[in-house]
Motif scaffolding. Structure first.
Motif, PDB file in Angstrom:
ATOM      1  N   LEU A  51       4.337 -15.276  25.731  1.00 59.28           N
ATOM      2  CA  LEU A  51       4.227 -16.700  24.888  1.00 59.28           C
ATOM      3  C   LEU A  51       5.446 -17.280  24.347  1.00 59.28           C
ATOM      4  CD1 LEU A  51       0.440 -16.486  23.933  1.00 59.28           C
ATOM      5  CD2 LEU A  51       1.283 -17.711  25.893  1.00 59.28           C
ATOM      6  N   ASP A  52       6.183 -16.384  23.703  1.00 63.48           N
ATOM      7  CA  ASP A  52       7.424 -16.724  23.062  1.00 63.48           C
ATOM      8  C   ASP A  52       8.369 -17.296  23.878  1.00 63.48           C
ATOM      9  OD1 ASP A  52       6.319 -16.260  20.439  1.00 63.48           O
ATOM     10  OD2 ASP A  52       7.481 -14.329  20.195  1.00 63.48           O
ATOM     11  N   LYS A  53       8.534 -16.448  25.014  1.00 66.55           N
ATOM     12  CA  LYS A  53       9.283 -16.813  26.108  1.00 66.55           C
ATOM     13  C   LYS A  53       9.127 -18.414  26.754  1.00 66.55           C
ATOM     14  CE  LYS A  53      10.881 -12.228  27.436  1.00 66.55           C
ATOM     15  NZ  LYS A  53      12.254 -12.483  27.602  1.00 66.55           N
ATOM     16  N   ILE A  54       7.663 -18.486  26.840  1.00 69.46           N
ATOM     17  CA  ILE A  54       7.364 -19.743  27.587  1.00 69.46           C
ATOM     18  C   ILE A  54       7.481 -20.902  26.606  1.00 69.46           C
ATOM     19  CG2 ILE A  54       5.303 -21.187  28.263  1.00 69.46           C
ATOM     20  CD1 ILE A  54       4.168 -18.390  29.334  1.00 69.46           C
ATOM     21  N   GLU A  55       7.234 -20.620  25.110  1.00 70.14           N
ATOM     22  CA  GLU A  55       7.342 -21.597  24.169  1.00 70.14           C
ATOM     23  C   GLU A  55       8.736 -21.946  23.816  1.00 70.14           C
ATOM     24  OE1 GLU A  55       4.881 -22.293  20.840  1.00 70.14           O
ATOM     25  OE2 GLU A  55       3.753 -20.809  21.444  1.00 70.14           O
ATOM     26  N   THR A 105      -5.129 -18.814  17.593  1.00 68.38           N
ATOM     27  CA  THR A 105      -3.754 -19.644  17.437  1.00 68.38           C
ATOM     28  C   THR A 105      -4.110 -20.462  16.314  1.00 68.38           C
ATOM     29  OG1 THR A 105      -4.592 -20.986  19.031  1.00 68.38           O
ATOM     30  CG2 THR A 105      -3.190 -19.338  19.751  1.00 68.38           C
ATOM     31  N   LEU A 106      -2.907 -20.783  15.409  1.00 65.78           N
ATOM     32  CA  LEU A 106      -2.712 -21.947  14.370  1.00 65.78           C
ATOM     33  C   LEU A 106      -1.681 -22.509  14.746  1.00 65.78           C
ATOM     34  CD1 LEU A 106      -3.340 -21.144  10.721  1.00 65.78           C
ATOM     35  CD2 LEU A 106      -1.490 -22.486  11.349  1.00 65.78           C
ATOM     36  N   ARG A 107      -2.075 -23.883  14.619  1.00 70.36           N
ATOM     37  CA  ARG A 107      -0.900 -24.819  15.061  1.00 70.36           C
ATOM     38  C   ARG A 107      -0.533 -25.686  13.859  1.00 70.36           C
ATOM     39  NH1 ARG A 107      -0.971 -30.232  16.098  1.00 70.36           N
ATOM     40  NH2 ARG A 107       0.952 -31.296  17.562  1.00 70.36           N
ATOM     41  N   LEU A 108       0.791 -25.789  13.605  1.00 74.83           N
ATOM     42  CA  LEU A 108       1.183 -26.768  12.337  1.00 74.83           C
ATOM     43  C   LEU A 108       1.651 -28.052  12.709  1.00 74.83           C
ATOM     44  CD1 LEU A 108       3.449 -23.892  10.712  1.00 74.83           C
ATOM     45  CD2 LEU A 108       1.200 -24.488   9.915  1.00 74.83           C
ATOM     46  N   HIS A 109       1.083 -29.040  11.886  1.00 77.90           N
ATOM     47  CA  HIS A 109       1.342 -30.291  12.359  1.00 77.90           C
ATOM     48  C   HIS A 109       2.819 -30.647  12.447  1.00 77.90           C
ATOM     49  CE1 HIS A 109       2.802 -32.256   8.600  1.00 77.90           C
ATOM     50  NE2 HIS A 109       2.132 -31.045   8.059  1.00 77.90           N
ATOM     51  N   GLU A 136      -2.860 -11.438  13.095  1.00 76.56           N
ATOM     52  CA  GLU A 136      -3.421 -11.437  14.347  1.00 76.56           C
ATOM     53  C   GLU A 136      -3.721 -12.898  14.843  1.00 76.56           C
ATOM     54  OE1 GLU A 136      -6.453 -12.388  10.886  1.00 76.56           O
ATOM     55  OE2 GLU A 136      -4.710 -11.076  11.486  1.00 76.56           O
ATOM     56  N   LEU A 137      -2.926 -13.793  13.973  1.00 79.52           N
ATOM     57  CA  LEU A 137      -2.959 -15.154  14.353  1.00 79.52           C
ATOM     58  C   LEU A 137      -1.827 -15.515  14.956  1.00 79.52           C
ATOM     59  CD1 LEU A 137      -4.650 -17.082  11.116  1.00 79.52           C
ATOM     60  CD2 LEU A 137      -5.607 -16.798  13.610  1.00 79.52           C
ATOM     61  N   ARG A 138      -1.558 -16.523  16.092  1.00 82.91           N
ATOM     62  CA  ARG A 138      -0.300 -16.767  16.582  1.00 82.91           C
ATOM     63  C   ARG A 138      -0.058 -18.060  16.056  1.00 82.91           C
ATOM     64  NH1 ARG A 138       3.689 -16.491  20.166  1.00 82.91           N
ATOM     65  NH2 ARG A 138       4.152 -18.398  21.212  1.00 82.91           N
ATOM     66  N   LEU A 139       1.336 -18.305  15.436  1.00 76.22           N
ATOM     67  CA  LEU A 139       1.478 -19.398  14.979  1.00 76.22           C
ATOM     68  C   LEU A 139       2.348 -20.276  15.846  1.00 76.22           C
ATOM     69  CD1 LEU A 139       0.802 -18.143  12.038  1.00 76.22           C
ATOM     70  CD2 LEU A 139       2.582 -19.594  11.320  1.00 76.22           C
ATOM     71  N   THR A 140       1.977 -21.388  16.014  1.00 75.88           N
ATOM     72  CA  THR A 140       2.579 -22.405  17.468  1.00 75.88           C
ATOM     73  C   THR A 140       2.872 -23.857  16.798  1.00 75.88           C
ATOM     74  OG1 THR A 140       2.461 -23.231  19.814  1.00 75.88           O
ATOM     75  CG2 THR A 140       0.546 -22.880  18.437  1.00 75.88           C
TER      76      THR A 140
END
Length: 435
Positions: free
Chosen positions: A14-18, A80-84, A106-110
């Motif tokens: 997912l890092d490569k995609i993002e 997943t956890l998304r920051l505004h 265990e949480l993926r930040l995006t």
């Protein structure tokens, strides 16, 4: 906590995609080659690829290969956890990312996915979308049966029809920040504490004779910029306890609207982009100041209350950043652990020490505020004032009011009054059919 191997591989892909290394439509290397690049066995990699295909991130084409799906950022992944996006990554990384990643690997930040199961959102977004999120009241009451360790006002604003749609992490009242150097250059006297609306307008006139509109007072058409001024005139949108709860077209709101648009007309059209570090006056919060101003130019900034009109109301409209949990959350135990961590004393102390906002935990606020610094003293003063809430209890109401605000901000004052009267009639009709 040791990260599960498949989760570790998933995050690498997912890092490569993002990061854009694999763009939408791109074909991934063969599974065996990719396993070598990632440093894992073929079986683990194949399992992760299949999982990402099922989740709609990748597309498997028989006898062709595996591709990145178009619109992958629209998918919703568990854990997943998304920051505004209102704040830059370096600021949110300092405040949230590093401690969350350490405590909850265990949480993926995006930042790239449009949605995540857990999101840290700003108040005006949440009020317009609260039906998409879980009621976190039961979790909060379970963790904190005695809530006295926290400031109550930030929580009250997000109790919508008895549902706590977000957990406030930090908050801030709104003030007007001013640039001392620009005032000096223009030969204009600095705003005085407790200034009136007339003094504010006189100040705007003097500055406008020297500076373009975008450097005097950036004029934002959004509801969250209009309402703090309208509320000082006694304006309210909805007052649930009144016989007629719709107050958006009441005389106090129309008075606030008229003065607000008078200010717009006085400023005139903006001629260029806004650089918030180089404006004379602006409505702001503690969070906005923290991520838009460096330590060096923070010293140039002073603060004063929003101007007080004759027969006005000494209230404030507070902003907040909140943890929200989407309705699709499949792991309430994980949500509970995350809430407990974000409201814990160490994490709230960290927020306070960053001086990014005012932590909702009372004991942590002392780390954020220096009462001997004039701007901090002003924030402390304003946070004690009554808060004027939006009271827009449905996302539909919020959207209608917000879009109406964008409309009347571009109309003549006469047309704007008609728009607000139509808005009031619309809200009354929707209130009646919703009963």
């Amino acid at each position: 906590m040791k990260l599960d191997k498949n989760l570790e591989i998933r995050n690498l892909l997912l890092d490569k995609i993002e990061r854009g290394e694999w763009r939408p439509g791109a074909k991934l290397p063969g599974a065996r080659q990719l396993a070598g690049e990632v440093g894992c066995c073929f079986t683990h990699l194949q399992s992760v690829l299949e999982s990402l295909v099922q989740q709609g991130i990748l597309l498997s084409v028989p006898r062709s290969g595996t591709y990145v799906r178009e619109n992958w950022e629209k998918r919703l992944l568990q854990g997943t956890l998304r920051l505004h996006r209102a704040a830059p990554e370096d600021c949110t990384r300092q405040v949230y990312s590093a401690p969350i990643s350490q405590a909850h690997p265990e949480l993926r930040l995006t930042w790239k996915f449009d949605r995540a199961v857990y999101e840290i959102q700003v108040s005006h977004y949440l009020l317009g979308h609260h039906s998409q999120y879980l009621d976190l009241g039961p979790i909060f009451r379970k963790l904190y049966p005695d809530p006295s360790a926290f400031f109550p006002a930030p929580f009250r604003q997000f109790l919508v029809n008895g549902k706590l749609c977000g957990i406030p992490l930090l908050f801030s009242p709104r003030i007007i920040a001013y640039n001392r150097e620009l005032f000096k250059q223009c030969g204009v006297e600095l705003p005085r504490p407790g200034w009136s609306w007339e003094e504010f307008i006189a100040c705007i006139r003097q500055l406008r004779s020297k500076l373009p509109a975008e450097r005097v007072f950036p004029f934002n058409h959004a509801l969250y910029e209009f309402y703090p001024i309208a509320a000082r005139f006694g304006g309210r949108i909805i007052e649930p306890d009144q016989p007629d709860p719709v107050r958006v077209d009441a005389p106090e709101m129309l008075r606030g609207l008229d003065h607000y648009l008078m200010l717009r007309d006085l400023l005139g059209p903006e001629e260029g982009p806004v650089n918030y570090t180089d404006v004379a006056l602006r409505i702001t919060t503690r969070e906005q100041l923290a991520h838009e101003l460096t330590r060096e130019n923070f010293a140039r900034i002073g603060g004063v209350e929003l101007p007080m009109p004759d027969n006005g109301c000494d209230v404030n409209v507070q902003a907040a950043e909140l943890l929200c949990v989407r309705n699709e959350c499949a792991d309430l135990a994980q949500a509970e652990r995350l809430i407990e961590f974000l409201l814990s004393e160490p994490m709230q102390d960290r927020i306070g020490q960053s001086r990014y906002g005012i932590p909702v935990r009372r004991s942590s606020a002392a780390f954020s505020m220096n009462p001997y610094e004039s701007t901090d003293a002003l924030f402390l003063q304003e946070m004690e004032k009554p808060a004027a809430g939006y009271n827009l209890f449905t996302p539909e109401f919020y959207t209608i009011v917000d879009r109406s605000c964008n409309l009347f901000n571009r109309q003549s004052r006469e047309e704007a009054v008609r728009t607000v009267r139509e808005l009031g009639a619309t809200l009354r009709f929707l209130t009646r059919i919703g009963e």
